[in-house]
Structure formats: C-alpha cells, structure tokens
Design a protein around this motif. Structure first.
Motif, short mmCIF file in Angstrom:
data_model
loop_
_atom_site.label_atom_id
_atom_site.label_comp_id
_atom_site.label_asym_id
_atom_site.label_seq_id
_atom_site.Cartn_x
_atom_site.Cartn_y
_atom_site.Cartn_z
N PRO A 1 5.51 12.13 6.55
CA PRO A 1 6.22 11.20 7.43
C PRO A 1 5.39 10.77 8.64
O PRO A 1 4.59 11.53 9.18
N PHE A 2 5.61 9.52 9.03
CA PHE A 2 5.03 8.95 10.24
C PHE A 2 6.15 8.66 11.21
O PHE A 2 7.20 8.16 10.82
N ASP A 3 5.94 8.97 12.47
CA ASP A 3 6.93 8.72 13.52
C ASP A 3 6.66 7.35 14.12
O ASP A 3 5.64 7.13 14.76
N LEU A 4 7.57 6.42 13.90
CA LEU A 4 7.43 5.06 14.42
C LEU A 4 8.30 4.82 15.64
O LEU A 4 8.52 3.68 16.03
N GLY A 5 8.79 5.88 16.23
CA GLY A 5 9.65 5.73 17.42
C GLY A 5 11.10 5.73 17.02
O GLY A 5 11.73 6.78 16.93
N THR A 6 11.66 4.56 16.75
CA THR A 6 13.08 4.47 16.41
C THR A 6 13.35 4.69 14.93
O THR A 6 14.50 4.75 14.52
N CYS A 7 12.29 4.81 14.12
CA CYS A 7 12.48 5.10 12.71
C CYS A 7 11.25 5.84 12.18
O CYS A 7 10.28 6.04 12.90
N LYS B 1 1.73 -4.22 -1.26
CA LYS B 1 1.60 -5.37 -0.37
C LYS B 1 2.35 -5.10 0.94
O LYS B 1 3.51 -4.70 0.95
N LEU B 2 1.66 -5.32 2.05
CA LEU B 2 2.21 -5.17 3.39
C LEU B 2 2.01 -6.48 4.13
O LEU B 2 1.19 -7.30 3.73
N SER B 3 2.72 -6.66 5.22
CA SER B 3 2.54 -7.85 6.05
C SER B 3 2.55 -7.48 7.52
O SER B 3 3.16 -6.49 7.92
N MET B 4 1.89 -8.31 8.31
CA MET B 4 2.00 -8.28 9.78
C MET B 4 2.63 -9.61 10.16
O MET B 4 2.28 -10.66 9.61
N SER C 1 9.75 -5.37 -5.68
CA SER C 1 9.48 -4.19 -4.85
C SER C 1 9.66 -4.53 -3.39
O SER C 1 9.31 -5.64 -2.95
N PRO C 2 10.18 -3.60 -2.59
CA PRO C 2 10.31 -3.86 -1.16
C PRO C 2 8.93 -3.97 -0.52
O PRO C 2 7.96 -3.39 -1.02
N LYS C 3 8.86 -4.72 0.57
CA LYS C 3 7.60 -4.88 1.29
C LYS C 3 7.83 -4.53 2.75
O LYS C 3 8.83 -4.93 3.34
N ILE C 4 6.90 -3.80 3.33
CA ILE C 4 6.99 -3.43 4.74
C ILE C 4 6.32 -4.53 5.56
O ILE C 4 5.22 -4.97 5.23
N VAL C 5 6.99 -4.95 6.61
CA VAL C 5 6.43 -5.93 7.55
C VAL C 5 6.39 -5.27 8.93
O VAL C 5 7.40 -4.80 9.43
N PHE C 6 5.20 -5.22 9.51
CA PHE C 6 5.01 -4.70 10.85
C PHE C 6 4.99 -5.88 11.81
O PHE C 6 4.18 -6.79 11.65
N PHE C 7 5.89 -5.88 12.80
CA PHE C 7 5.89 -6.97 13.77
C PHE C 7 5.02 -6.59 14.96
O PHE C 7 5.06 -5.46 15.44
#
Length: 109
Positions: free
Chosen positions: A33-39, A101-104, A55-61
C-alpha cells in the motif's frame, strides 16, 4: 514483477509507501500500500493479467501538467502528448512497467 512496480510508483512517481524497511523484499510481497493522504493505493500481486477492454484507469491530478510531464520524461518514462478532452482540462497518458495505462491531469481554468 512487484519490485519493478514498487520502484515505479515510489521512486518515479514519488508516492509514499505506507510501510517498509530497508530489508523489505518486495518480490515476495503480494500487497503493497501507498499512503496518498486521504486515500490509499495498493499494488496487489498474483493476478491473471486478463485485463479486458474496460479496465479502470488511475488519473493523478496535478497543479502544473507541463511540469509533471517534464518530470516523468526526465525520469525515463515515455509519455503521450498533452491533450485537452474538454475546456479547461489537460491530460496525458503513460504506462507503468506492467503496461497499465495511467494518466496525469489538470483542470485549472
């Protein structure tokens, strides 16, 4: 390859591992696990790699999309072009070592 995944998310993307010590052998871990603060974001090993088309994709804002793209490029990560799928939104794609696949994205107006 859990070690390659942990290296990518921790050292390339800069995410904080929830727990680890210098002796942790990530090749033997099935839940990291990674701690992202609120999740939290957890890498889970042992899958069948049958991803499917939806497949779900993670998007980092991020605040500064151009800076984020340059940072990843400087770390050797291939990124797609920045595009604008909607007014005020900018996004680019990239992949982790296992081809996920990831996105920013940035939605600063």
């Amino acid at each position: 390859d859990m070690w390659a995944q942990v290296d990518f998310y921790a050292n390339k993307l800069g995410l904080d591992l929830e727990y680890h010590d210098n002796d942790t052998d990530f090749k033997k871990e099935f839940w990291v696990p990674f701690d992202l603060g609120t999740c939290k974001l957890a890498l889970h090993g042992g899958g069948t790699r049958d991803f499917g088309t939806d497949s779900p994709k993670i998007v980092f804002f991020v605040e500064d999309i151009e800076k984020a793209k340059n940072t990843l490029t400087d770390k050797g990560i291939n990124t797609g072009d920045i595009r604008s799928p909607a007014e005020g939104v900018k996004v680019f794609d990239f992949y982790d070592p296992e081809g996920n696949k990831l996105s920013m994205g940035s939605n600063k107006k």
